[in-house]
Write a protein that holds these residues in place. Structure first.
Motif, short mmCIF file in Angstrom:
data_model
loop_
_atom_site.label_atom_id
_atom_site.label_comp_id
_atom_site.label_asym_id
_atom_site.label_seq_id
_atom_site.Cartn_x
_atom_site.Cartn_y
_atom_site.Cartn_z
N SER A 269 -7.25 1.22 3.02
CA SER A 269 -6.88 0.15 2.10
C SER A 269 -5.81 -0.77 2.67
O SER A 269 -5.41 -1.72 2.02
CB SER A 269 -6.36 0.74 0.79
N CYS A 270 -5.31 -0.47 3.87
CA CYS A 270 -4.36 -1.42 4.46
C CYS A 270 -4.71 -1.70 5.92
O CYS A 270 -5.44 -2.65 6.19
CB CYS A 270 -2.91 -0.98 4.26
N GLY B 163 -0.81 4.48 6.91
CA GLY B 163 -1.94 3.57 7.12
C GLY B 163 -3.21 4.23 6.63
O GLY B 163 -3.42 5.43 6.84
N CYS B 164 -4.05 3.44 5.96
CA CYS B 164 -5.27 4.00 5.38
C CYS B 164 -6.31 2.88 5.34
O CYS B 164 -6.02 1.75 5.71
CB CYS B 164 -4.97 4.52 3.97
N CYS C 231 0.27 4.29 0.80
CA CYS C 231 -0.04 5.39 1.71
C CYS C 231 1.11 5.60 2.68
O CYS C 231 2.00 4.76 2.82
CB CYS C 231 -1.32 5.09 2.48
N CYS D 213 0.85 -1.19 0.00
CA CYS D 213 0.00 0.00 0.00
C CYS D 213 0.88 1.24 0.00
O CYS D 213 1.78 1.38 0.82
CB CYS D 213 -0.93 0.00 1.20
N LYS E 233 1.53 1.38 10.93
CA LYS E 233 1.68 0.61 9.70
C LYS E 233 3.12 0.10 9.56
O LYS E 233 3.36 -1.08 9.28
CB LYS E 233 1.32 1.50 8.51
ZN LIG Z 1 -2.56 2.16 3.17
#
Ligand SMILES: [Zn+2]
Ligand SMILES: [Zn+2]
Length: 847
Positions: A798-799, A795-796, A792, A790, A814
């Motif tokens: 999507s992860c 951390g977002c 980003c 990912c 993350k």
């Molecule tokens: Zn992410």
């Protein structure tokens, strides 16, 4: 026709008018012009099209109709214009004469013929024989009754639907005269089995049991249905019959295992070679463009899908679109219409229809006719209705956001392929799994579909069905034939809990037969089936009542009520939103009203886990990995309101609710200090990685670093690891991330160290975490790739962020999770560490 229009080999000519020709357009010389050619070109150019693939076309494998079939069945087939069969249909006819069979060929491959032919054969041969067909929905039972009638064998075959809608006055007649009874597992459970004496005609002559769409029976529902089918076999045996079981399923990873677990039978024959002609299908994975790379924000999948569908419709395609929520369905339909009107096609805007829940099968057939005639161009529907749809095939199938399982996605895609060619599109959302797939598209397309998991011995569910069985006839140890070797232990538990009592058996001379006790309900007035809902793991439930209509929407397990239907919660039911007006703890019900606002809610919880029983343990990836029973205690403290459009927080509302607790299955792993405290040597010795560091939560890959600094936030790393593992767990076991809970702690009182728990969210558990325990290495690899891939920064969604985090996604690292998983995966090659430390871990084993 006996089923959909591709059921047989010799297809009757369909009076389908040709689709309007797409406007002429020059797109390269070689390419055949399809309604989607230009669209795919554009997606390729701006990289929204992350992957394309082609499937088929495949040739049909046709074989002769087996002449061993009863002459009247042969005549009926000929009457339907079916001169030859697909190879899998003929195989099924053969297999059904030998033993239980499961068929798992593709969507629209003519699966119903696989069980209808053997059944019709038997009914024609033996005039007294009976068959029982089980369908997960009423609408599907109606479709099948019509298909059976289409054979025209009215003298021999008398199908009848027996479900909650069957008029009282027809019921006695059906019990006596119908020789194919079509029903659902709920009716079998609560209406038919407990009243088996009234069904003597059926049970004394039961030759065939058909379980269609068996993949639906997984998780809690599947574990219950496994109990129901065991009871069915037991009652049939009591009437002297041993019916043959014929199952069908969508493609799943473990069809034979599923069939065995559902029925309790061995030696299930598998038919999975599809002999039907596969249409040539283009597959497109479509990712909406990023709007903010650092935050991982993308254009909404809804907006993207609307544009795609409007485009396809303008180009002359007929499409179906699947979405999770009904609100999304309404919104998407509106957006497509707006797009078509704005682009000068108001006449096409009228041909877009959202498909609403509660359609009867007549209404669905009308919809199909309108689609086939081109009077409708696109239908937008929720994935909850995926099964209920019988609209044949279309040009394009668009699936908006990942529907939860690859198996389900493939089934939806299977709708695309009218007249031999089609387009199957998947529009990714921002969720972790969606973006994981976009980053690993090859693997996604080749990925074996998931396994359907269920556990008929899940303690609460097992106990519930034993009580139901005891009502249907006294239990004895011989019933282990149906319920398995754990019958005895479970019966003892029910005896000591006062639910059953032992009754002495008498020999023919009247003396007491020692060791041949039977077990009956302690309360003779009880009707246990009425207390057991097949959709919830525990009999302890809250009713959910719509105050606007007074209608009972459903039930939720008491263990989940506080977090799902607390005051102010937005509750999703069959794709529809409701706001909770009042959670009435005393009367165990939640009063809800339809909701139209643009926010959703997320509860903030405090969770504790206590290990109750260790069932299995192994060393894996440098950690000590355990599986067992835990009790989960949860207090819902508050809830957050968030805007639907951008997930921004609106406010945080405090709640005052008591703690609840339930027992379930879990895996947990304890981390060795080497993985967390002194990482320098571990990190630098990892094969295939370049060492790494964590700074401000950001992972920096830098080969020049001599040493890795310690994980800066252990808890953040654990928490993010847990989220990532839960996010990818559905890749292994068919489940929803909402079925799974987790807890991360840097010091668990029982293990004495940093520990991550992943538990089944339903009381008792249904085997999901057991599967995760067995396949822990894969789980960690997938979780690592989810995070590492990912783009980003911190951390977002999507992860590592989770839409159901009890801690509202606070305290997530993350970078820390990535480092931790890398160290674990690097530990594979090393001997297990720290066994001495953990062999004396303070694990309680009270039982
Ligand atoms: Zn992410
Ligand atoms: Zn969390």
């Amino acid at each position: 026709m006996p089923q959909n229009h591709r059921s047989g080999a010799a297809l009757p000519q369909r009076s389908t008018p040709a689709a309007p020709k797409p406007p002429a357009r020059r797109v390269g010389k070689e390419r055949k012009l399809e309604p989607w050619s230009a669209l795919l070109d554009e997606g390729r150019a701006d990289e929204r099209l992350v992957r394309e693939a082609r499937e088929g076309p495949g040739k049909a494998r046709l074989v002769d109709v087996p002449l061993a079939l009863h002459p009247e069945v042969l005549t009926a087939l000929a009457g339907l214009g079916i001169e030859r069969l697909y190879s899998h249909q003929a195989q099924a006819v053969q297999a059904a004469t030998e033993g239980p069979t499961i068929v798992t060929t593709g969507t629209a491959s003519g699966k119903s013929l696989c069980f209808n032919l053997p059944t019709l054969h038997i009914l024609c041969e033996q005039s007294r024989a009976r068959a029982l067909y089980l369908y997960p929905t009423k609408a599907l039972a109606q479709d099948q009754a019509r298909a059976l009638n289409a054979f025209g064998l009215t003298k021999r075959v008398r199908p009848a639907i027996y479900d909650g809608d069957t008029p009282r006055e027809s019921r006695a007649d059906i019990r006596r005269n119908a020789n194919v009874v079509l029903t659902n597992p709920d009716m079998l459970h609560v209406g038919i089995l407990p009243n088996h004496a009234a069904w003597e005609e059926l049970f004394s002559n039961l030759a065939v049991v058909v379980v269609d769409e068996a993949h639906v029976y997984r998780g809690v529902f599947g574990s219950h249905v496994a109990g129901v089918l065991r009871r069915l076999r037991r009652i049939a045996a009591a009437y002297g019959t041993y019916p043959i079981f014929l199952l069908t399923s969508a493609t799943i990873a473990n069809p034979v295992e599923l069939a065995e677990r559902l029925t309790g039978l061995d030696d299930i024959a598998l038919i999975d070679e599809d002999g039907s002609p596969a249409p040539g299908r283009r597959i497109a994975m479509w990712n909406p463009p990023l709007t903010d790379a650092a935050l991982g924000a993308r254009r909404s999948a809804l907006g993207e899908a609307a544009e795609l569908l409007a485009r396809l419709v303008r180009e002359g395609a007929r499409a179906i679109c699947f979405m999770k929520s009904r609100k999304g369905v309404e919104l998407l339909s509106r957006l497509i219409k707006q797009d078509l009107e704005a682009s000068g096609h108001p006449e096409l805007a009228k041909l877009i229809e959202p498909y609403r829940a509660g359609y009867t099968s007549q209404q669905r057939r009308e919809l199909e006719r309108r689609l086939t005639r081109g009077e409708l161009r696109a239908v937008i529907t929720t994935d909850a209705l995926e099964l209920g749809i019988d609209i044949g095939e279309l040009d394009a199938a668009v699936v908006v956001t990942f529907p939860g399982t690859v198996a389900s996605l493939r089934q939806m895609w299977g709708r695309a392929g009218r007249r031999g060619r089609g387009l199957a599109v998947y529009v990714a959302g921002e969720d972790a799994l969606d973006q994981f797939f976009c980053r690993h598209p090859d693997e996604f397309l080749d990925r074996p579909v998931e396994a359907a998991i269920l556990d008929h011995e899940s303690p609460l569910i097992f106990a519930a069905h034993l009580l139901c069985a005891a009502y249907e006839g006294p239990l004895d140890h011989g019933d282990a034939e149906f319920f398995g070797p754990r019958l005895r232990a479970q019966t003892e538990l029910l005896l000591s809990a006062g639910h059953l009592r032992a009754r002495a058996s008498r020999n023919t001379d009247g003396s007491e037969a020692i060791g041949r006790e039977t077990y009956v309900l302690r309360n003779p007035g009880a009707y246990p089936a009425a207390e057991v809902s097949l959709r919830s793991a525990s009999p302890d439930t809250f009713a959910i009542v719509d105050v606007s209509s007074g209608e009972l929407l459903g039930q939720t397990e008491a263990a989940r009520a506080h977090s799902t239907v607390h005051d102010g919660a937005i509750y999703l039911h069959q794709g529809r939103s409701y706001a909770v007006r009042d959670l009435d703890l005393r009367h165990r019900r939640a009063l809800v009203a339809p909701f139209d606002g643009d926010w959703y809610t997320q509860p903030k919880r405090e969770t504790m886990t206590a290990i109750e029983r260790l069932l299995d343990r192994r060393d894996a990836l440098g950690v000590s990995l355990s599986f067992g029973e835990v009790s989960v205690t949860e207090t819902v403290l508050a809830y957050q309101r968030r805007r639907l459009s951008d997930h921004a927080q609106i406010d945080l509302v405090a709640l005052d609710l008591p703690a609840t607790s339930f027992s379930t299955q879990a895996l947990w792993f304890e981390l060795d200090p080497a993985l967390t405290d002194e990482p320098a040597t571990v990190a630098s010795s990892e094969p295939g990685t370049e060492g790494g560091s964590v700074a401000d939560g950001e992972y920096v890959a830098d080969g020049s670093l001599e040493r890795a600094v310690p994980l800066e936030s252990l808890l953040g790393a654990l928490h993010a690891t847990e989220h990532a593992q839960i996010a990818v767990l559905p890749l292994i076991a068919m489940c929803d991330r909402w079925d799974i809970g987790g807890l991360s702690t840097n010091l668990h009182p029982q293990t004495g160290g940093p520990t991550i728990f992943i538990y089944d969210g339903h009381p008792g558990g249904v085997g999901i975490t057991r599967t995760a325990f067995q396949r822990f290495e894969e789980l960690c690899e997938d979780a690592h790739r989810l995070i590492a891939g990912c783009g980003c920064a911190d951390g977002c969604p999507s992860c590592v962020q989770s839409p159901k985090c009890g801690n509202l996604n606070e305290l997530l690292s993350k970078g820390g999770a990535r480092l931790l998983l890398e160290r674990m995966l690097a530990a594979t090659a090393r001997p297990p560490v720290g066994t001495a430390v953990r062999s004396d871990a303070p694990v309680q084993t009270p039982l």
